[in-house]
Design an enzyme around this catalytic site. Structure first.
Site, PDB file in Angstrom:
ATOM      1  N   LYS A  53       0.883  -1.232   0.295  1.00 52.98           N
ATOM      2  CA  LYS A  53       0.034  -0.160   0.059  1.00 52.98           C
ATOM      3  C   LYS A  53       0.675   1.247  -0.204  1.00 52.98           C
ATOM      4  O   LYS A  53       0.719   2.236  -0.738  1.00 52.98           O
ATOM      5  CB  LYS A  53      -1.142   0.278   1.126  1.00 52.98           C
ATOM      6  CG  LYS A  53      -2.383  -0.943   1.323  1.00 52.98           C
ATOM      7  CD  LYS A  53      -2.778  -1.425   2.597  1.00 52.98           C
ATOM      8  CE  LYS A  53      -3.621  -2.147   2.413  1.00 52.98           C
ATOM      9  NZ  LYS A  53      -4.521  -2.438   3.150  1.00 52.98           N
ATOM     10  N   GLN A  97      -4.992  -1.208   9.218  1.00 55.94           N
ATOM     11  CA  GLN A  97      -4.948  -3.049   9.218  1.00 55.94           C
ATOM     12  C   GLN A  97      -5.325  -3.737   9.260  1.00 55.94           C
ATOM     13  O   GLN A  97      -4.743  -3.706  11.138  1.00 55.94           O
ATOM     14  CB  GLN A  97      -3.073  -3.531   8.855  1.00 55.94           C
ATOM     15  CG  GLN A  97      -3.557  -4.628   7.786  1.00 55.94           C
ATOM     16  CD  GLN A  97      -3.559  -4.807   6.770  1.00 55.94           C
ATOM     17  OE1 GLN A  97      -3.636  -3.626   5.521  1.00 55.94           O
ATOM     18  NE2 GLN A  97      -3.976  -5.846   6.819  1.00 55.94           N
ATOM     19  N   ASP A 120     -11.201   2.715   4.289  1.00 56.21           N
ATOM     20  CA  ASP A 120     -12.099   1.606   4.550  1.00 56.21           C
ATOM     21  C   ASP A 120     -13.273   1.401   3.732  1.00 56.21           C
ATOM     22  O   ASP A 120     -13.732  -0.382   3.876  1.00 56.21           O
ATOM     23  CB  ASP A 120     -11.344   0.696   5.558  1.00 56.21           C
ATOM     24  CG  ASP A 120      -9.886  -0.828   5.691  1.00 56.21           C
ATOM     25  OD1 ASP A 120      -9.747  -0.997   4.266  1.00 56.21           O
ATOM     26  OD2 ASP A 120      -9.456  -0.846   6.587  1.00 56.21           O
TER      27      ASP A 120
HETATM   28  N1  GUN Z   1      -7.037  -7.117   6.374  1.00 55.01           N
HETATM   29  C1  GUN Z   1      -7.875  -7.795   4.693  1.00 55.01           C
HETATM   30  N2  GUN Z   1      -8.120  -7.444   3.975  1.00 55.01           N
HETATM   31  C2  GUN Z   1      -8.552  -5.665   4.466  1.00 55.01           C
HETATM   32  C3  GUN Z   1      -8.795  -4.416   4.566  1.00 55.01           C
HETATM   33  O1  GUN Z   1      -9.707  -4.375   3.732  1.00 55.01           O
HETATM   34  N3  GUN Z   1      -8.375  -3.282   5.029  1.00 55.01           N
HETATM   35  C4  GUN Z   1      -7.797  -3.250   6.498  1.00 55.01           C
HETATM   36  N4  GUN Z   1      -7.842  -2.581   6.988  1.00 55.01           N
HETATM   37  N5  GUN Z   1      -7.301  -4.610   7.284  1.00 55.01           N
HETATM   38  C5  GUN Z   1      -7.288  -5.647   5.986  1.00 55.01           C
END
Ligand code: GUN
Length: 293
Positions: A53, A97, A120
């Site tokens: 990211k 995350q 998100d």
């Molecule tokens: N962990 C797995 N997929 C995601 C996601 O799309 N966003 C976040 N914040 N954590 C994750």
């Protein structure tokens, strides 16, 4: 193999090029999209995702802030960090995350993020808006799948979409998106989950199958209807000592047998994964644009 492969990497690259132009335009108006990614602990998969990211955010010319905290961080410390990001005018998008360590209440953390910075799409306000058909920020993986379907020329209208998995991150928002009465959606949706008695009954009826259970190779070709479009969300790490990393990635779908039956299929890796990341960037650009208005 008869199925055509839906190349998520290539489609994500197209979207990245489109986003570059939007970022340039924002920058010339004096706004640099800012994305903060918060990682608590040392989960190896999360570390990989966060690095990716960060890399793409920087490539796009974003202001990128990655906060890495130890597993032992307290809930109060994390909430305080989020409050600071909520107040930081350089940050337009905040992503914490998941999963978080067990001593931290993930729901409380999500509710603490300013919904206007919730790229998100997990805040109850954004979940509600999506359910009501007025989405603001849509969770990245399901949003990426909708775009993948669109760019692969698949119209879900009138089709039976079967989703395996009811998570808040994928299954539930995927259901909400596919069933909306609008262009590019309008499907009949079934969700299967751990309480479903025999999910082969449903997979056999699927015109579009979205596998998001997090269990390697559970879906095999024999469980599918000929011509189905298969979207594999699974990213399961399997031990593989022949590789330098010691593992390989496997989807929730057994690719070889499914590809014999399906008309189109996403690979793992290179299918849904690259779309998830680029949708996060798209949501961040959207958050930055909302500031301008
Ligand atoms: N962990 C797995 N997929 C995601 C996601 O799309 N966003 C976040 N914040 N954590 C994750």
């Amino acid at each position: 193999m008869s199925a055509k492969i839906i190349d998520g990497k290539q489609i994500a690259n197209q979207i990245r090029e489109e986003l570059k132009a939007e970022v340039e335009e924002l920058k010339s108006a004096g706004i640099t999209p800012g994305l903060a990614v918060v990682l608590v602990g040392e989960d190896p998969a999360s570390q990989v995702y966060v690095r990716r990211k960060e890399k793409i955010a920087l490539e796009l010319g974003f202001y990128s802030l990655t906060l890495r905290y130890p597993q032992t961080m307290t809930q109060e410390e994390l909430l305080a960090s989020i409050h600071r990001l909520n107040e930081d005018a350089k940050i337009h998008g905040i992503l914490v995350q998941l999963p978080l360590p067990d001593h931290i209440d993930a729901n409380l953390v999500i509710e603490t993020i300013d919904p206007k910075k919730d790229v998100d799409g997990f805040h109850p306000k954004n979940v509600g808006a999506l359910m009501l058909g007025k989405p603001i920020f849509v969770p990245c993986t399901p949003a990426g799948i909708m775009l993948l379907l669109q760019r692969a020329g698949i119209d879900p209208a009138g089709k039976h979409a079967v989703i395996l998995g009811r998570s808040n991150i994928v299954g539930k928002p995927m259901m909400n998106l596919l069933m909306q009465k609008q262009k590019g959606a309008n499907a009949t949706v079934t969700i299967c989950h751990t309480g479903t008695k025999d999910f082969t009954v449903y997979t056999k009826q699927a015109d579009i199958l979205i596998a998001a259970m997090g269990k390697a190779a559970v879906v095999i070709g024999d469980m599918l209807k000929p011509g189905v479009v298969v979207i594999d969300v699974g990213v399961n790490r399997m031990d593989d000592l022949s590789r330098k990393s010691g593992y390989r990635l496997a989807g929730d779908v057994d690719f070889t047998s499914a590809a014999e039956v399906a008309s189109m299929i996403t690979p793992v890796p290179g299918g849904v994964g690259p779309m998830t990341i680029i949708m996060l960037m798209k949501n961040t650009v959207r958050a930055a644009k909302r500031v301008r208005r």
